[in-house]
Design a protein around this motif. Structure first.
Motif, PDB file in Angstrom:
ATOM      1  N   PHE A   6      15.881  -6.850  24.795  1.00  0.00           N
ATOM      2  CA  PHE A   6      15.327  -7.714  25.832  1.00  0.00           C
ATOM      3  C   PHE A   6      16.401  -8.647  26.390  1.00  0.00           C
ATOM      4  O   PHE A   6      16.480  -8.879  27.605  1.00  0.00           O
ATOM      5  CB  PHE A   6      14.173  -8.549  25.276  1.00  0.00           C
ATOM      6  N   ALA A   7      17.208  -9.215  25.495  1.00  0.00           N
ATOM      7  CA  ALA A   7      18.241 -10.152  25.926  1.00  0.00           C
ATOM      8  C   ALA A   7      19.281  -9.452  26.802  1.00  0.00           C
ATOM      9  O   ALA A   7      19.749 -10.014  27.806  1.00  0.00           O
ATOM     10  CB  ALA A   7      18.913 -10.795  24.719  1.00  0.00           C
ATOM     11  N   GLU A   8      19.634  -8.218  26.447  1.00  0.00           N
ATOM     12  CA  GLU A   8      20.603  -7.478  27.259  1.00  0.00           C
ATOM     13  C   GLU A   8      20.045  -7.180  28.644  1.00  0.00           C
ATOM     14  O   GLU A   8      20.749  -7.293  29.647  1.00  0.00           O
ATOM     15  CB  GLU A   8      20.978  -6.174  26.546  1.00  0.00           C
ATOM     16  N   LEU A   9      18.769  -6.811  28.715  1.00  0.00           N
ATOM     17  CA  LEU A   9      18.163  -6.496  30.005  1.00  0.00           C
ATOM     18  C   LEU A   9      18.108  -7.715  30.909  1.00  0.00           C
ATOM     19  O   LEU A   9      18.309  -7.615  32.130  1.00  0.00           O
ATOM     20  CB  LEU A   9      16.746  -5.929  29.803  1.00  0.00           C
ATOM     21  N   SER A  10      17.820  -8.875  30.317  1.00  0.00           N
ATOM     22  CA  SER A  10      17.725 -10.092  31.117  1.00  0.00           C
ATOM     23  C   SER A  10      19.047 -10.848  31.192  1.00  0.00           C
ATOM     24  O   SER A  10      19.136 -11.874  31.871  1.00  0.00           O
ATOM     25  CB  SER A  10      16.655 -11.025  30.528  1.00  0.00           C
ATOM     26  N   GLU A  11      20.060 -10.342  30.461  1.00  0.00           N
ATOM     27  CA  GLU A  11      21.379 -10.977  30.388  1.00  0.00           C
ATOM     28  C   GLU A  11      21.291 -12.394  29.835  1.00  0.00           C
ATOM     29  O   GLU A  11      22.011 -13.305  30.251  1.00  0.00           O
ATOM     30  CB  GLU A  11      22.081 -10.946  31.758  1.00  0.00           C
ATOM     31  N   ALA A  12      20.378 -12.581  28.876  1.00  0.00           N
ATOM     32  CA  ALA A  12      20.264 -13.867  28.184  1.00  0.00           C
ATOM     33  C   ALA A  12      21.262 -13.910  27.028  1.00  0.00           C
ATOM     34  O   ALA A  12      21.432 -12.922  26.306  1.00  0.00           O
ATOM     35  CB  ALA A  12      18.848 -14.054  27.656  1.00  0.00           C
ATOM     36  N   ALA A  13      21.916 -15.049  26.849  1.00  0.00           N
ATOM     37  CA  ALA A  13      22.878 -15.209  25.758  1.00  0.00           C
ATOM     38  C   ALA A  13      22.130 -15.357  24.436  1.00  0.00           C
ATOM     39  O   ALA A  13      21.358 -16.301  24.264  1.00  0.00           O
ATOM     40  CB  ALA A  13      23.751 -16.434  26.022  1.00  0.00           C
ATOM     41  N   PHE A  14      22.362 -14.423  23.530  1.00  0.00           N
ATOM     42  CA  PHE A  14      21.672 -14.448  22.244  1.00  0.00           C
ATOM     43  C   PHE A  14      22.562 -15.157  21.229  1.00  0.00           C
ATOM     44  O   PHE A  14      23.727 -14.786  21.055  1.00  0.00           O
ATOM     45  CB  PHE A  14      21.379 -13.013  21.795  1.00  0.00           C
ATOM     46  N   PRO A  15      22.068 -16.202  20.544  1.00  0.00           N
ATOM     47  CA  PRO A  15      22.907 -16.987  19.631  1.00  0.00           C
ATOM     48  C   PRO A  15      23.502 -16.128  18.513  1.00  0.00           C
ATOM     49  O   PRO A  15      22.787 -15.401  17.820  1.00  0.00           O
ATOM     50  CB  PRO A  15      21.930 -18.021  19.062  1.00  0.00           C
ATOM     51  N   GLU A  16      24.799 -16.220  18.333  1.00  0.00           N
ATOM     52  CA  GLU A  16      25.482 -15.388  17.346  1.00  0.00           C
ATOM     53  C   GLU A  16      24.991 -15.667  15.928  1.00  0.00           C
ATOM     54  O   GLU A  16      24.821 -14.747  15.124  1.00  0.00           O
ATOM     55  CB  GLU A  16      26.991 -15.598  17.437  1.00  0.00           C
ATOM     56  N   GLU A  17      24.772 -16.943  15.596  1.00  0.00           N
ATOM     57  CA  GLU A  17      24.329 -17.285  14.247  1.00  0.00           C
ATOM     58  C   GLU A  17      22.930 -16.745  13.979  1.00  0.00           C
ATOM     59  O   GLU A  17      22.641 -16.226  12.892  1.00  0.00           O
ATOM     60  CB  GLU A  17      24.350 -18.805  14.053  1.00  0.00           C
ATOM     61  N   LEU A  18      22.055 -16.833  14.969  1.00  0.00           N
ATOM     62  CA  LEU A  18      20.718 -16.278  14.808  1.00  0.00           C
ATOM     63  C   LEU A  18      20.786 -14.767  14.661  1.00  0.00           C
ATOM     64  O   LEU A  18      20.092 -14.185  13.815  1.00  0.00           O
ATOM     65  CB  LEU A  18      19.843 -16.656  16.011  1.00  0.00           C
ATOM     66  N   ALA A  19      21.631 -14.122  15.456  1.00  0.00           N
ATOM     67  CA  ALA A  19      21.786 -12.667  15.359  1.00  0.00           C
ATOM     68  C   ALA A  19      22.294 -12.270  13.978  1.00  0.00           C
ATOM     69  O   ALA A  19      21.819 -11.293  13.381  1.00  0.00           O
ATOM     70  CB  ALA A  19      22.739 -12.170  16.432  1.00  0.00           C
ATOM     71  N   ARG A  20      23.245 -13.046  13.452  1.00  0.00           N
ATOM     72  CA  ARG A  20      23.790 -12.737  12.120  1.00  0.00           C
ATOM     73  C   ARG A  20      22.706 -12.837  11.056  1.00  0.00           C
ATOM     74  O   ARG A  20      22.569 -11.950  10.202  1.00  0.00           O
ATOM     75  CB  ARG A  20      24.942 -13.688  11.785  1.00  0.00           C
ATOM     76  N   ARG A  21      21.919 -13.908  11.100  1.00  0.00           N
ATOM     77  CA  ARG A  21      20.863 -14.096  10.095  1.00  0.00           C
ATOM     78  C   ARG A  21      19.807 -13.000  10.190  1.00  0.00           C
ATOM     79  O   ARG A  21      19.323 -12.489   9.176  1.00  0.00           O
ATOM     80  CB  ARG A  21      20.224 -15.469  10.271  1.00  0.00           C
ATOM     81  N   LEU A  22      19.450 -12.620  11.410  1.00  0.00           N
ATOM     82  CA  LEU A  22      18.465 -11.556  11.577  1.00  0.00           C
ATOM     83  C   LEU A  22      19.009 -10.207  11.136  1.00  0.00           C
ATOM     84  O   LEU A  22      18.288  -9.391  10.550  1.00  0.00           O
ATOM     85  CB  LEU A  22      18.014 -11.489  13.037  1.00  0.00           C
ATOM     86  N   ASP A  23      20.296  -9.983  11.398  1.00  0.00           N
ATOM     87  CA  ASP A  23      20.921  -8.727  10.947  1.00  0.00           C
ATOM     88  C   ASP A  23      20.900  -8.641   9.424  1.00  0.00           C
ATOM     89  O   ASP A  23      20.627  -7.584   8.851  1.00  0.00           O
ATOM     90  CB  ASP A  23      22.368  -8.639  11.446  1.00  0.00           C
ATOM     91  N   GLU A  24      21.175  -9.755   8.762  1.00  0.00           N
ATOM     92  CA  GLU A  24      21.178  -9.768   7.298  1.00  0.00           C
ATOM     93  C   GLU A  24      19.785  -9.532   6.737  1.00  0.00           C
ATOM     94  O   GLU A  24      19.642  -9.032   5.608  1.00  0.00           O
ATOM     95  CB  GLU A  24      21.729 -11.104   6.791  1.00  0.00           C
ATOM     96  N   ALA A  25      18.757  -9.889   7.505  1.00  0.00           N
ATOM     97  CA  ALA A  25      17.374  -9.715   7.042  1.00  0.00           C
ATOM     98  C   ALA A  25      16.725  -8.461   7.635  1.00  0.00           C
ATOM     99  O   ALA A  25      15.501  -8.315   7.572  1.00  0.00           O
ATOM    100  CB  ALA A  25      16.551 -10.944   7.422  1.00  0.00           C
ATOM    101  N   ARG A  26      17.525  -7.572   8.178  1.00  0.00           N
ATOM    102  CA  ARG A  26      16.994  -6.399   8.870  1.00  0.00           C
ATOM    103  C   ARG A  26      16.032  -5.595   7.999  1.00  0.00           C
ATOM    104  O   ARG A  26      15.040  -5.045   8.481  1.00  0.00           O
ATOM    105  CB  ARG A  26      18.146  -5.507   9.329  1.00  0.00           C
ATOM    106  N   ASP A  27      16.321  -5.501   6.695  1.00  0.00           N
ATOM    107  CA  ASP A  27      15.472  -4.715   5.783  1.00  0.00           C
ATOM    108  C   ASP A  27      14.432  -5.577   5.071  1.00  0.00           C
ATOM    109  O   ASP A  27      13.759  -5.110   4.151  1.00  0.00           O
ATOM    110  CB  ASP A  27      16.347  -3.984   4.757  1.00  0.00           C
ATOM    111  N   ARG A  28      14.303  -6.825   5.502  1.00  0.00           N
ATOM    112  CA  ARG A  28      13.318  -7.726   4.917  1.00  0.00           C
ATOM    113  C   ARG A  28      12.488  -8.329   6.046  1.00  0.00           C
ATOM    114  O   ARG A  28      12.756  -9.441   6.510  1.00  0.00           O
ATOM    115  CB  ARG A  28      14.000  -8.832   4.111  1.00  0.00           C
ATOM    116  N   PRO A  29      11.479  -7.592   6.527  1.00  0.00           N
ATOM    117  CA  PRO A  29      10.718  -8.028   7.704  1.00  0.00           C
ATOM    118  C   PRO A  29      10.125  -9.419   7.577  1.00  0.00           C
ATOM    119  O   PRO A  29      10.089 -10.175   8.557  1.00  0.00           O
ATOM    120  CB  PRO A  29       9.627  -6.958   7.835  1.00  0.00           C
ATOM    121  N   ALA A  30       9.652  -9.773   6.389  1.00  0.00           N
ATOM    122  CA  ALA A  30       9.042 -11.093   6.218  1.00  0.00           C
ATOM    123  C   ALA A  30      10.077 -12.201   6.425  1.00  0.00           C
ATOM    124  O   ALA A  30       9.778 -13.237   7.035  1.00  0.00           O
ATOM    125  CB  ALA A  30       8.402 -11.211   4.835  1.00  0.00           C
ATOM    126  N   ASP A  31      11.287 -11.978   5.920  1.00  0.00           N
ATOM    127  CA  ASP A  31      12.345 -12.972   6.112  1.00  0.00           C
ATOM    128  C   ASP A  31      12.763 -13.057   7.575  1.00  0.00           C
ATOM    129  O   ASP A  31      12.992 -14.144   8.110  1.00  0.00           O
ATOM    130  CB  ASP A  31      13.555 -12.624   5.246  1.00  0.00           C
TER     131      ASP A  31
END
Length: 303
Positions: free
Chosen positions: A220-245
């Motif tokens: 969604f962010a790429e389509l709208s060209e919204a800047a996605f926070p790097e720290e938030l992306a990192r935390r979400l990537d680390e929790a990719r296999d833990r949906p609740a987290d």
């Protein structure tokens, strides 16, 4: 009361929720379960999106009509310039009026082939959103909202052009604005201040998009060209296999962002639901709880 009167006369901020018209029977059941849960929150309004090039026109009209007649909520129906002649736009506005929908959110809209595709005006249509604002205002007692872009519209060459186009929509009769997706509070504040400096004072409602699924939100962010926070992306990537987290991380970030926006004077919050209410309701409840107890719950996560 018109929606503008509601937005400007309330002592408390507005809370609204966005839905898209479902394509299937299962999708219809899902959206109506979600709508009933949202109805219990007594939102200021709920909006119904409009597919690229009018691809969801009939479904948008139908869902907005059902919300108007089968719930206690105020529906705001989206309408886009792209792909329509002026005659077609007049017909759709008439359909909204017949359905009891008196609140329209006007957008220029993305081309059917995608937001980055070349913009080609309909030969018998409009080129800019402010033209559609004028048309809607001239066809009856409608309240009209427009889009605002905290990071500038991808097609705007500079901020002067961006603000000029926004002010044109205000002068054409826009009552309020709802932002596109964004993730940095400062982007909203800069836009608001630039608009005010240009002499336009319509309420600009920030849209809150919970980032609970990193793959989906990145797309969604790429389509709208919204800047996605790097720290938030990192935390979400680390929790990719833990949906609740991942869910907790996304909701906490969005909640902190929402709380700061309100503290900075935003007139309300517009929650993007993707037709499922859990994250939006959790954010809404957390924001209300923090407003009742100002020392509770505020974090510095939203930058």
């Amino acid at each position: 009361m018109s929606l503008r009167e509601v937005l400007t006369s309330r002592g408390a901020p507005s809370f609204s929720f966005e839905f898209f018209p479902p394509r299937t029977a299962d999708g219809t059941r899902t959206v109506w379960r979600t709508l009933r849960r949202i109805e219990a929150l007594a939102p200021t309004f709920v909006s119904v999106t409009y597919g690229a090039g009018g691809s969801s026109r009939d479904r948008t009209v139908d869902l907005a009509h059902r919300i108007a007649t089968e719930t206690t909520m105020r529906p705001v129906a989206h309408l886009t310039v792209v792909g329509h002649s002026v005659a077609e736009l007049r017909h759709i506005i008439g359909q909204y009026a017949e359905a009891g929908v008196r609140d329209v959110l006007v957008l220029r809209g993305d081309p059917p082939s995608g937001p980055r595709a070349p913009w080609v005006p309909h030969p018998e249509g409009f080129t800019h959103a402010h033209e559609l604002v004028s048309l809607v205002r001239g066809m009856g007692d409608f309240s009209v909202g427009v889009a605002a872009f905290p990071e500038r519209h991808p097609r705007s060459p500079d901020w002067d052009s961006e603000i000029r186009h926004f002010v044109d929509k205000c002068r054409a009769g826009a009552d309020y604005a709802v932002t596109q997706m964004f993730f940095h509070v400062e982007d909203y504040l800069r836009l608001r201040d630039r608009v005010a400096a240009a002499g336009c004072h319509v309420p600009i409602i920030p849209a809150i998009t919970p980032a609970t699924d990193v793959r989906q939100i990145r797309r969604f962010a790429e389509l709208s060209e919204a800047a996605f926070p790097e720290e938030l992306a990192r935390r979400l990537d680390e929790a990719r296999d833990r949906p609740a987290d991942a869910y907790r991380i996304g909701v906490e970030y969005a909640t902190a962002m929402a709380q700061r926006l309100l503290a900075e004077g935003a007139p309300g919050l517009h929650h993007i639901t993707l037709n499922r209410s859990a994250a939006a309701r959790d954010i809404h409840r957390a924001v209300l709880s923090a407003r009742r107890s100002p020392v509770a719950g505020h974090t510095a996560a939203a930058a």
